[in-house]
Every structure is written in C-alpha cells, then in structure tokens.
Scaffold this motif. Sequence first.
Motif, PDB file in Angstrom:
ATOM      1  N   THR A 167       1.157  -1.540  -0.237  1.00 58.27           N
ATOM      2  CA  THR A 167      -0.136  -0.416   0.094  1.00 58.27           C
ATOM      3  C   THR A 167       1.674   1.259  -0.196  1.00 58.27           C
ATOM      4  O   THR A 167       2.037   1.281   0.377  1.00 58.27           O
ATOM      5  CB  THR A 167      -0.453  -0.026   1.364  1.00 58.27           C
ATOM      6  OG1 THR A 167      -1.881   1.237   0.976  1.00 58.27           O
ATOM      7  CG2 THR A 167      -0.124   0.320   2.572  1.00 58.27           C
ATOM      8  N   LYS A 168      -0.015   2.629  -0.538  1.00 55.37           N
ATOM      9  CA  LYS A 168       1.298   3.358  -0.153  1.00 55.37           C
ATOM     10  C   LYS A 168       0.238   4.509   0.394  1.00 55.37           C
ATOM     11  O   LYS A 168       0.070   5.593   0.368  1.00 55.37           O
ATOM     12  CB  LYS A 168       1.044   4.240  -1.560  1.00 55.37           C
ATOM     13  CG  LYS A 168       1.743   3.600  -2.664  1.00 55.37           C
ATOM     14  CD  LYS A 168       1.790   4.605  -4.182  1.00 55.37           C
ATOM     15  CE  LYS A 168       2.900   3.710  -4.911  1.00 55.37           C
ATOM     16  NZ  LYS A 168       3.089   4.191  -6.230  1.00 55.37           N
ATOM     17  N   GLU A 169      -0.972   4.217   1.182  1.00 56.34           N
ATOM     18  CA  GLU A 169      -2.336   4.997   1.920  1.00 56.34           C
ATOM     19  C   GLU A 169      -1.464   4.927   2.994  1.00 56.34           C
ATOM     20  O   GLU A 169      -0.503   4.656   3.584  1.00 56.34           O
ATOM     21  CB  GLU A 169      -3.206   4.408   1.676  1.00 56.34           C
ATOM     22  CG  GLU A 169      -3.769   3.860   0.559  1.00 56.34           C
ATOM     23  CD  GLU A 169      -5.402   2.931   0.667  1.00 56.34           C
ATOM     24  OE1 GLU A 169      -6.194   3.605   1.404  1.00 56.34           O
ATOM     25  OE2 GLU A 169      -5.935   2.498  -0.066  1.00 56.34           O
ATOM     26  N   PRO A 170      -1.942   6.223   3.914  1.00 56.69           N
ATOM     27  CA  PRO A 170      -0.994   6.384   5.482  1.00 56.69           C
ATOM     28  C   PRO A 170      -1.926   5.742   6.448  1.00 56.69           C
ATOM     29  O   PRO A 170      -1.529   5.219   7.886  1.00 56.69           O
ATOM     30  CB  PRO A 170      -1.517   7.654   5.721  1.00 56.69           C
ATOM     31  CG  PRO A 170      -2.614   8.633   4.507  1.00 56.69           C
ATOM     32  CD  PRO A 170      -2.110   7.366   3.515  1.00 56.69           C
ATOM     33  N   PHE A 171      -3.500   5.643   5.921  1.00 60.05           N
ATOM     34  CA  PHE A 171      -3.859   4.414   7.188  1.00 60.05           C
ATOM     35  C   PHE A 171      -4.885   3.056   6.839  1.00 60.05           C
ATOM     36  O   PHE A 171      -5.418   3.540   5.376  1.00 60.05           O
ATOM     37  CB  PHE A 171      -4.391   5.884   7.779  1.00 60.05           C
ATOM     38  CG  PHE A 171      -5.605   6.215   7.549  1.00 60.05           C
ATOM     39  CD1 PHE A 171      -6.823   6.131   8.000  1.00 60.05           C
ATOM     40  CD2 PHE A 171      -5.089   7.506   7.482  1.00 60.05           C
ATOM     41  CE1 PHE A 171      -7.739   6.974   7.026  1.00 60.05           C
ATOM     42  CE2 PHE A 171      -6.463   8.282   6.045  1.00 60.05           C
ATOM     43  CZ  PHE A 171      -7.002   7.876   6.497  1.00 60.05           C
ATOM     44  N   PHE A 172      -5.565   2.415   7.283  1.00 56.10           N
ATOM     45  CA  PHE A 172      -6.858   1.666   6.443  1.00 56.10           C
ATOM     46  C   PHE A 172      -7.265   2.045   8.203  1.00 56.10           C
ATOM     47  O   PHE A 172      -7.403   2.081   9.268  1.00 56.10           O
ATOM     48  CB  PHE A 172      -6.294   0.512   6.567  1.00 56.10           C
ATOM     49  CG  PHE A 172      -5.115  -0.107   6.549  1.00 56.10           C
ATOM     50  CD1 PHE A 172      -5.514   0.759   4.361  1.00 56.10           C
ATOM     51  CD2 PHE A 172      -4.764  -0.773   6.396  1.00 56.10           C
ATOM     52  CE1 PHE A 172      -4.271  -0.015   3.793  1.00 56.10           C
ATOM     53  CE2 PHE A 172      -3.631  -1.744   4.967  1.00 56.10           C
ATOM     54  CZ  PHE A 172      -3.668  -0.981   3.628  1.00 56.10           C
ATOM     55  N   LEU A 173      -8.726   1.574   8.074  1.00 53.85           N
ATOM     56  CA  LEU A 173     -10.124   1.917   8.974  1.00 53.85           C
ATOM     57  C   LEU A 173     -10.357   0.113   9.178  1.00 53.85           C
ATOM     58  O   LEU A 173     -10.347  -0.448   8.621  1.00 53.85           O
ATOM     59  CB  LEU A 173     -11.146   2.540   8.713  1.00 53.85           C
ATOM     60  CG  LEU A 173     -11.392   4.473   8.496  1.00 53.85           C
ATOM     61  CD1 LEU A 173     -12.625   4.610   8.154  1.00 53.85           C
ATOM     62  CD2 LEU A 173     -10.288   5.202   9.905  1.00 53.85           C
ATOM     63  N   SER A 174     -10.036   0.213  10.992  1.00 56.33           N
ATOM     64  CA  SER A 174     -10.205  -1.206  11.091  1.00 56.33           C
ATOM     65  C   SER A 174     -12.054  -1.310  11.906  1.00 56.33           C
ATOM     66  O   SER A 174     -11.672  -0.527  12.799  1.00 56.33           O
ATOM     67  CB  SER A 174      -9.193  -2.075  11.886  1.00 56.33           C
ATOM     68  OG  SER A 174      -9.218  -2.956  12.562  1.00 56.33           O
ATOM     69  N   VAL A 175     -12.857  -2.121  11.609  1.00 60.87           N
ATOM     70  CA  VAL A 175     -13.912  -2.862  12.667  1.00 60.87           C
ATOM     71  C   VAL A 175     -13.462  -3.971  13.317  1.00 60.87           C
ATOM     72  O   VAL A 175     -13.756  -4.462  11.834  1.00 60.87           O
ATOM     73  CB  VAL A 175     -14.817  -2.500  11.985  1.00 60.87           C
ATOM     74  CG1 VAL A 175     -15.612  -3.124  12.347  1.00 60.87           C
ATOM     75  CG2 VAL A 175     -15.055  -1.184  11.290  1.00 60.87           C
ATOM     76  N   ARG A 176     -13.411  -4.024  14.050  1.00 57.74           N
ATOM     77  CA  ARG A 176     -13.356  -5.036  14.847  1.00 57.74           C
ATOM     78  C   ARG A 176     -14.430  -5.775  15.410  1.00 57.74           C
ATOM     79  O   ARG A 176     -14.530  -5.097  16.494  1.00 57.74           O
ATOM     80  CB  ARG A 176     -11.998  -5.752  15.016  1.00 57.74           C
ATOM     81  CG  ARG A 176     -11.555  -6.424  16.612  1.00 57.74           C
ATOM     82  CD  ARG A 176     -10.641  -6.381  17.031  1.00 57.74           C
ATOM     83  NE  ARG A 176      -9.427  -7.353  16.160  1.00 57.74           N
ATOM     84  CZ  ARG A 176      -7.707  -7.457  15.635  1.00 57.74           C
ATOM     85  NH1 ARG A 176      -7.260  -6.644  16.536  1.00 57.74           N
ATOM     86  NH2 ARG A 176      -6.965  -7.018  14.716  1.00 57.74           N
TER      87      ARG A 176
END
Length: 155
Positions: free
Chosen positions: A91-100
């Motif tokens: 990835t080149k993205e600075p973040f992901f959103l996580s739903v756990r």
Amino acid sequence: MSLNAVAHLNFHGQAREALEFYQSVFGGQLTVVTYADFGMPAELPGAAHVVFGQVVADNGFRVMAYDVPGEHTPAAPGAPTTHRENGTTITKEPFFLSVRGESIDEVNPVWEGLAKGATVIEAFGPAQWAPAFGMLADRFGVTWIVDVAAEYTQA
C-alpha cells in the motif's frame, strides 16, 4: 478521564453521501452541519457542503467527516492503491480503518454493507491470525479492514 481516537475523513463534496452510507451500514445518529449553517451565503459554491459531520452508533462505531473547503467536482475514487501480492499487503495509503468484532455473525453484516460498490482487496473469510478477516476499498476510496478478534495469550 477518557480519550477516544476517532477517524476524521476528508472529502471533496461527498461527505454527506459518505456519512449517510456509513450510517446505513453501522446504524447510529447522523449529524451534518453545512457551511451555510455556519453563515456562508447559500448562493456561494460549496455552501451546502459539510463543515462538520459524524455518525455515532451505540455499538461503539464513530466516524467524523467534512468537505475540504473550496470548489470541487466530486471525483470517483481511482483504483485502490492497496493490493495483495505474494501473500502480503502492499500500500501507499497512510492508514486503514479497522472494524473488529467478537464474532463472525457480528461483523459479517458490516462487511456486506461496506462491500456494496467496493473493491475487495481480500475476501472476507478465515485467516491464519483471525477467525475472519477481509479488506476492501469502499465506494468513497476509504480502505477498511473488517475482522473478528482472535484470542491471544501473552508469553
């Protein structure tokens, strides 16, 4: 004292649509305040855009969003910059959103909702590190990880 980290997403004319979509997936209360609500003359471009928006759900989900000021033509997100290659995530993205969540039954509806119009990066299913895991870029270009918490023991 209690602190909460809340994702604040930046859009270019799509914040209301994104927030309404996230409310449809996660439930909760939607708040949308426009630039016009804060005094911008309604005839100016962007007055109807979101200056403050959020979705807050009883299940713990919370996200904030706004439209970056200025004239924008909402653009469809390009191809996700995240992909799987040789068993790893690139990835080149600075973040992901996580739903756990705690169970597959709890998070499967979230996956199904976010997957509408999304690009699936890794299909939702069993993983070596979790009972279930999936990754996608939603229709607004936001990359989400949806998974079920694994029980770990500390050494």
